[in-house]
Design a protein around this motif. Sequence first.
Motif: not given
Length: 212
Positions: A66, A61, A37
């Motif tokens: 997210v 994540s 991420a």
Amino acid sequence: MTMRVIIADDHPLFRSALAHAVGKVWPDAAIIEASSAAEARAALADGAAEALLLDLHMADSTGLSVLMDLRQDHPALPIVIVSASEEPRVAAAAAQLGAAGFIPKSSSLEAMREALCAVRDGDIWFPEGEPQADDDLARIASLTPAQRRILAAIRQGLLNKQIAYELSISEATVKAHITAILRKLGVNSRTQAVLLAAKLDVDQPATDSATA
């Protein structure tokens, strides 16, 4: 300006499969691959993108939090979730939290192209059509980014003073945020808030392979 499509997935082989599908739908786009991420956010900081294909299980994540964060930071960006989860509730939650599409990793390349074509054309695409809304998720989505960070810390079992230290704020501010969180979620305790927030979780797939 060159069109860009970002693929965020920690499996190189699956990124390659997605890149093949993206190349068919956006033949002139530069494909940016990210394995986390954080790398996806860095790519977005470098410039606008036509779309982001986002895996929900990466080292930094897990789950739908997210997606909420990226939607907050990039409200106009079409985000397509690509997940090993086949659960209808996960696709439904992704839709409610602002995803433009949801592609199960078991999908054929043709199905992936169909989904991406829909998103390219400004539509949405989900395996079972547009899912029904969930009131609990709507309440979670109403939290501010700061409140979501504090809720995440509560889920980790941190005490108020630990949350204050981690976020560099006062305990009084933490308490004020928690009061607001409980009110927005319509619950009376931290435990109830944690149970409700579990709707953001996506169970880790039973197999851990590039195509699972």
